[in-house]
Each structure stands twice: as C-alpha cells, then as structure tokens.
Motif scaffolding. Structure first.
Motif, mmCIF file in Angstrom:
data_model
loop_
_atom_site.group_PDB
_atom_site.id
_atom_site.type_symbol
_atom_site.label_atom_id
_atom_site.label_comp_id
_atom_site.label_asym_id
_atom_site.label_seq_id
_atom_site.Cartn_x
_atom_site.Cartn_y
_atom_site.Cartn_z
ATOM 1 N N ASP A 76 -2.634 5.396 -10.428
ATOM 2 C CA ASP A 76 -2.073 4.440 -9.466
ATOM 3 C C ASP A 76 -2.774 3.103 -9.621
ATOM 4 N N ARG B 179 -2.927 0.711 -7.725
ATOM 5 C CA ARG B 179 -3.541 0.302 -6.467
ATOM 6 C C ARG B 179 -4.920 0.921 -6.260
ATOM 7 N N GLU C 90 -7.319 0.527 -0.755
ATOM 8 C CA GLU C 90 -6.556 0.404 -1.989
ATOM 9 C C GLU C 90 -6.581 -1.052 -2.413
ATOM 10 N N GLY D 219 -2.282 5.761 1.520
ATOM 11 C CA GLY D 219 -3.344 4.797 1.773
ATOM 12 C C GLY D 219 -3.289 4.254 3.181
ATOM 13 N N GLN D 220 -2.087 3.956 3.672
ATOM 14 C CA GLN D 220 -1.953 3.467 5.038
ATOM 15 C C GLN D 220 -2.353 4.538 6.051
ATOM 16 N N ALA E 269 0.835 -1.208 0.000
ATOM 17 C CA ALA E 269 0.000 0.000 0.000
ATOM 18 C C ALA E 269 0.867 1.253 0.000
ATOM 19 N N SER E 270 0.320 2.335 -0.514
ATOM 20 C CA SER E 270 1.020 3.615 -0.483
ATOM 21 C C SER E 270 1.032 4.158 0.938
ATOM 22 N N ALA E 271 1.945 5.080 1.192
ATOM 23 C CA ALA E 271 1.989 5.724 2.508
ATOM 24 C C ALA E 271 0.695 6.480 2.766
ATOM 25 N N GLY F 137 0.445 -3.716 4.930
ATOM 26 C CA GLY F 137 -0.220 -2.613 4.256
ATOM 27 C C GLY F 137 -1.471 -2.128 4.949
#
Length: 377
Positions: free
Chosen positions: A258, A260, A228, A127-128, A123-125, A152
């Motif tokens: 993206d 995700r 995500e 998203g987290q 996961a992206s920062a 994630g």
C-alpha cells in the motif's frame, strides 16, 4: 518576560507580526534587538532600506489591526501573544514560537497533555478506523488529540476524540474551514474542543500556509503519531518538525503493498517508535521529559546598543551575506565563519536582508536566499 499585553502593546505586536517579510524568526529577532514591538515598528523602514529594499516597507495601520481584533471578537475568538500566560507552554518552547495565535473554543485543553494524530487525506477505511479508535483510547487515558481538520486521518482523529478533547489547527484564519465539507465537524470542535490559527480571521489558506500549520500541530503536541502517509506528504513534514522540536514520533506500520504505508514504514526504518495502539503512545509519553519554560531573554531582549547603521562596513557585510545565501539553508554560525563578523553583526544583517525580501529566516538559526533582488543605491 511572561506578562499580559496592554491594548496598545497588543496592537503593536499585531502590526509587527502582520508586517510584510516579518515571519516568526524575524519577529523574534526584532523584539530581541529593540526590546518592544513599538520601537521595532519605528525602525523597520530604515532597516529594510539598509537591506536593499527599493520601495518603502511600512507596517499595517492601527485601524486595520483594530478591524482584525473586532472580526475575531465577533466570532467569539481570542488572540493570545507568545508572552502571555495563557499561551500554551508547549508552543512557547519552540525557538521561536509563533508571535500570536487566534483561538476559538475551550482554551483550557492546551494545559493538558497533547498528542497529534496525522496522516493521509486519501486514507484507507482501515486507517481511518485505527485513527478514530486510537484517538478515543488516548482521550480516555486523558490525552487531548491535535490534528489539522483535513480529510482522512485528521478528521478521523478529531471524530474519535470529540468527547474527550480535540484541537484543530487551521492553515488559514480561525474561520477558514478546509475542506468545506468539514464545516459541521469544525462547529462541533469549536463547541466541544478548540480551534487554533495563526492567520487573521477571514484569511483563506494558501499552499505556503500548510507547513506553518504543521509546525504548530507538532509544536502543540508531546508526541506525533503518523497513521498513513505516502513517501512525500505533509504528514512526514509534521513528523520531521516534531523530531526537530524534541517531540516523540511514532508511526503505524502498514502493508508494503500500500503506497499509503510507505511514509510511516520509512519513519520506523529511520527510528520512529512503532505504534500498534494507545499503549505504545502512552509508553513513549512516559519518557517525555518536557521543556524548560521559555527564557525571558528571548521575549524581552535588550535594545541594540551598537547598531552599525549605514557605515561602509555594515553595507559590505550585507552584500557579502546576500552573496553567500542560496536556496539551500545555511546556519548563522556558518555565515559567521565565512564572513569573520561577530554573531550580533551577522544577525542584524540577516534581519535587514529579510525585511528587504533578500533573505528568509528559518527556525533553528537557518537562512535561505529571498526572492527580491538587491537595489543599487
């Protein structure tokens, strides 16, 4: 019927649930057909033989089940059957529910309103951060957060809700922590929240276990939020299961650049509610009407009174149904129409084929072909 199992009944339920080729649907059908797990256990070898199994099918011995119970007790875990009052009502509303679950931690959390937060492992920062904040806000509003302890989004959701209530659903046994680096998070969840698993203690998760775990995640929850997810992911499986189970499904929109975000954006395109914050989830929950309590007829169905057994008509029907099955799921009603047999006759034949490994019974009254081949007798 909702009742607490005696020690002997608990061993029978556990032996039946751990028998080869007996999944939740087959367990449910056997219990409805024979009335008790003990009677079903006695019938299984003959049923499997009728279905075309060449090698005898036997259930695990009581001693093995006693060892499983002892292993769970040594961990401080508790085994709960679907017929018992402590079994979570949301999960009991599934058709069928898992026969048994192991729990470790604060079981009272499952009596509160629950929301699943799931998403990408990589996961992206951003998203987290969103998942962690959403979990904290929902927790402050009285919601318990359910997720799968994965990397994630899952772990972010657990972290955000540790103080207010979180539930981790494991794909393996109640002590199987995956990924291993989440051992510390798991221990904190057990101390402050709850861990849930369908499989025996000591069982290492395999790939086929994760869809069953996802069904429990959605089954425990009133709503599922996908933060995500790529277009092919376990999170989308959880969302699909949630929709089939009548739960609310929400997705967090993301950038079309993206990958995700593609899965969540596609869910919104298909009708999932858009989630930009806790208010959207709480609004969706306000329209959730809940479920009826599990019917007693499913848990205590009467014993079969007209078992056709080995008569030529029953054998011909099993062959006919086996020939109609394929890797594509087909409903029991379609098999009734195709064969001209009654629903009880088709259901009985499917259970026998499932025990022989020639069919697999799926939730929703569906069946697919199994891996075993017919045996000439």
């Amino acid at each position: 019927m909702i009742h607490r199992l005696t020690p002997d009944e608990r061993l029978d339920w556990l032996r039946l649930a751990r028998t080869e080729n007996v999944g939740p649907v087959t367990f449910d059908q056997l219990l409805a057909r024979f009335g008790t797990a003990g009677v079903a256990l006695a019938a299984i070898p003959d049923l499997a033989r009728r279905g075309g199994r060449g090698q005898a099918l036997t259930s695990p011995p009581r001693a093995e089940m006693e060892r499983e119970l002892a292993a769970g007790e040594a961990l401080g875990a508790r085994l709960i059957a679907a017929c018992e009052p402590e079994f979570p009502q949301m999960l009991a509303a599934l058709d069928p529910p898992p026969p048994l679950i192991w729990t470790r931690g604060n079981l009272a959390l499952l009596q509160r309103s629950t929301v699943a937060i799931v998403g990408a492992r990589v996961a992206s920062a951003a998203g987290q951060r969103f998942a962690r904040g959403l979990a904290a806000e929902l927790g402050a509003a009285g919601q318990v957060i359910v997720s799968g302890l994965a990397r994630g989004i899952d772990s972010a959701g657990h972290e955000g809700s540790l103080a207010t209530g979180t539930v981790a659903v494991l794909a393996g046994g109640i002590d199987d922590v995956y990924p291993p680096e989440h051992r510390g998070l798991y221990e904190r969840i057990v101390a402050q929240g709850l861990a849930v698993a369908e499989h025996p203690p000591g069982r290492t998760a395999q790939a086929r276990d994760f869809p069953r775990r996802n069904r429990i995640i959605s089954g425990l929850s009133r709503a599922v939020v996908v933060v995500e997810a790529e277009i092919r992911s376990g999170s989308l499986i959880t969302a699909r299961l949630a929709a089939e189970q009548g739960r609310e499904v929400l997705a967090v929109p993301g950038s079309p650049l993206d990958p995700r975000a593609r899965g969540a954006n596609d869910l919104i395109r298909q009708g999932a509610a858009l989630c930009e914050g806790a208010e959207d989830v709480l609004r969706a929950l306000a329209g959730f009407s809940g479920f009826r309590e599990p019917g007693t007829e499913r848990l205590t169905g009467p014993p079969a009174t007209n078992d056709a057994g080995d008569d030529p008509g029953a054998e011909a029907l099993r062959r006919r149904i086996a020939g109609l099955l394929s890797p594509t799921p087909v409903s029991r009603d379609e098999l009734v129409r195709a064969t001209g047999a009654s629903t009880p006759q088709v259901s009985a034949a499917l259970v026998e084929l499932a025990l022989a490994g020639r069919a697999e019974l799926l939730p929703g009254g569906l069946a697919v072909a199994g891996q075993a081949k017919a045996v000439r007798r």
